[in-house]
Design an enzyme around this catalytic site. Structure first.
Site, PDB file in Angstrom:
ATOM      1  N   TYR A   1      15.753  -5.752 -18.000  1.00 27.04           N
ATOM      2  CA  TYR A   1      15.342  -4.342 -17.327  1.00 27.04           C
ATOM      3  C   TYR A   1      13.999  -4.423 -16.747  1.00 27.04           C
ATOM      4  CZ  TYR A   1      14.194   0.614 -16.512  1.00 27.04           C
ATOM      5  OH  TYR A   1      13.643   1.884 -16.173  1.00 27.04           O
TER       6      TYR A   1
ATOM      7  N   ASP B   1       8.077 -10.798 -16.306  1.00 24.87           N
ATOM      8  CA  ASP B   1       7.778  -9.139 -16.839  1.00 24.87           C
ATOM      9  C   ASP B   1       7.538  -9.097 -18.134  1.00 24.87           C
ATOM     10  OD1 ASP B   1       7.938  -6.775 -17.309  1.00 24.87           O
ATOM     11  OD2 ASP B   1       9.828  -6.351 -16.545  1.00 24.87           O
TER      12      ASP B   1
ATOM     13  N   LYS C   1       2.412  -1.026 -20.651  1.00 27.85           N
ATOM     14  CA  LYS C   1       2.240  -0.374 -21.816  1.00 27.85           C
ATOM     15  C   LYS C   1       1.055  -0.714 -22.893  1.00 27.85           C
ATOM     16  CE  LYS C   1       7.472  -0.783 -22.170  1.00 27.85           C
ATOM     17  NZ  LYS C   1       7.801   0.517 -22.119  1.00 27.85           N
TER      18      LYS C   1
HETATM   19  N1  HOZ Z   1      11.434  -0.274 -21.539  1.00 27.21           N
HETATM   20  C1  HOZ Z   1      11.539   1.049 -22.046  1.00 27.21           C
HETATM   21  C2  HOZ Z   1      12.808   1.155 -22.891  1.00 27.21           C
HETATM   22  N2  HOZ Z   1      13.385  -0.060 -22.898  1.00 27.21           N
HETATM   23  C3  HOZ Z   1      11.240   2.154 -21.012  1.00 27.21           C
HETATM   24  C4  HOZ Z   1      11.146   3.367 -21.479  1.00 27.21           C
HETATM   25  C5  HOZ Z   1      11.594   4.595 -20.624  1.00 27.21           C
HETATM   26  O1  HOZ Z   1      12.550   4.268 -19.754  1.00 27.21           O
HETATM   27  O2  HOZ Z   1      11.339   5.729 -20.613  1.00 27.21           O
END
Ligand code: HOZ
Length: 427
Positions: free
Chosen positions: A144, A239, A267
């Site tokens: 993702y 990423d 983050k």
């Molecule tokens: N990468 C985070 C969860 N896998 C993102 C948090 C979100 O989408 O709020």
């Protein structure tokens, strides 16, 4: 506001916010129950609006390397905010932040600040396309990279949790430009490169996958991607929104000795404030506007409050270097929980790297999305609810990662192990 409870707030939220949440991963759809509402956090603890104290292992999905409301970061935010929250004009801290990032991540010769990880990956891919003059992208099944259109194909995180994999609303032409091999499947990437190498603008990858649960790379995977990117002229993009400054005072790319062309951060580098960054080879970065023809912009890019929080975080990292300790705590957690699972006869393993982990309800190894999907998500839901009852907050999904912060103690970890033992034994 008067006395509140999470259920009443959620009911109100559902009337005015789609699904009652501002990000789907906060919904409890896959684990059951009502989402929590947090009133405050300090160190490892969050306090719900009902006044219940929980030990937090979600840690805002990663940014809180030193736990909640660490004094140095809060002070930096207050000081910056008192001097003006946004100007849309350059501020000195942006320069310091860029210099600091380039010094701590040598593969980043130049860097641009944005406001989120999604913006960082979106910009990196536009940059790769502008720089190479090509359009195809290789991304990996279950990874993702934020919610830009072409990155919502075969994606992890909330899409995987919701069982939808690819978002509606992504145009077929955008989806057609994304090729999706399995994570860790170098041979599949090799085949794609052999067939379409001259059309590939970028290979984008989470160097340690953290959005389908924790899936580490095989030893030859990242070096192999570097080799294949070089062979085809595609850019290699790491990423590192989750992994940057997670395992050491730099990126995972630096730690494992594989140099990407571009790196995306977010983050941790914002210390809990909204930030993202793209950095890499100067030759590529100079393609960004106003030097080059790849446009990218943002009113809140390099926002003084977010940058102040990020600088305070990076200073703490340099001063305290918490990584050896996170590794020790992570090892204690994995050994303790895995032993309890074995004693209870549960098909389970807690995968972990440093202070990042996933309690997987399947036998090891988990190497790609297909193996992740062998997990018993219903069983995870029961585990999640039992842990919550015992005062421990985990990500409300089997397909995410948990984080240990430098504020967690041995006794927090032992409390986790004991609670997990009960949850696993209860079935
Ligand atoms: N990468 C985070 C969860 N896998 C993102 C948090 C979100 O989408 O709020």
């Amino acid at each position: 506001m008067t006395a509140m409870d999470s259920r009443a707030l959620f009911e109100r939220a559902c009337r005015v916010i789609p699904g009652g949440v501002n990000s789907p991963v906060r919904a409890f759809g896959s684990v059951g129950g009502d989402p929590l509402y947090v009133a405050s956090g300090k160190g490892t603890r969050i306090r719900t609006v009902e006044g219940r104290e929980l030990t937090d292992y979600c840690c805002s999905w990663g940014p809180l390397l030193f736990g909640h409301a660490r004094a140095e970061i809060v002070e930096a935010i207050c000081e910056a905010a008192a001097a003006g929250t946004s100007f849309g004009i350059n501020t000195p801290r942006e320069v310091e932040m860029a210099e600091t990032l380039c010094a701590m991540v040598p593969s980043m010769e130049m860097v641009r600040l944005v406001s989120s990880g999604t913006e960082a990956t979106m910009t990196a891919l536009r940059l790769a396309r502008g720089f190479t003059g090509r359009s195809l992208i290789i991304k990996f099944d279950g990874c993702y990279h934020g919610h830009a259109d072409y990155l919502l194909v075969a994606a992890g995180s909330g899409l995987l949790t919701g069982g939808i994999s690819s978002s509606k609303g992504v145009s077929p032409s955008a989806a057609a430009e994304v090729l999706v091999p399995a994570y860790n499947d170098l041979a599949a990437v090799e085949r794609i490169i052999a067939e379409r190498g001259q059309d590939i603008a970028a290979i984008i990858v989470e160097p340690v996958a953290g959005n389908m649960g924790l899936v580490p790379p095989h030893a030859d995977f990242l070096p192999g991607l570097r080799r294949l990117a070089d062979r085809s002229g595609a850019l290699l993009i790491f990423d590192e929104v989750i992994t940057g400054f997670r395992f050491g005072p730099t990126t995972y790319g630096q730690l494992c000795g594989v140099k990407p062309d571009l790196t995306c951060l977010g983050k941790i580098i914002g210390g809990g404030a909204p930030i993202g960054a793209i950095g890499g080879r100067a030759e590529i970065m100079r393609s960004l506007s106003p030097l080059g023809g790849v446009y990218q912009a943002g009113t809140l890019s390099g926002n003084p409050v977010a940058v102040a929080a990020g600088l305070a975080m990076l200073r703490l990292i340099r001063e305290e270097n918490p990584y050896a300790r996170l590794d020790v705590l992570g090892a204690r957690l994995a050994a303790g929980v895995n032993a309890r699972a074995a004693a209870a006869g549960v098909t389970f393993h807690l995968a972990r790297l440093g202070g990042m982990f996933t309690p997987f309800f399947c036998a090891p190894p988990v190497t790609d999305l297909a193996s992740v999907k062998r997990c018993d998500a219903q069983r995870y839901a029961r585990f999640f609810r039992s842990m919550l009852k015992s005062g421990i907050y985990l990500a409300p999904s089997q397909f995410e990662v948990g984080f240990i912060s430098a504020a967690h103690t041995e006794s927090d970890i032992d409390q986790f192990i004991a609670a997990a033992g009960e949850a696993l034994a209860a079935g």
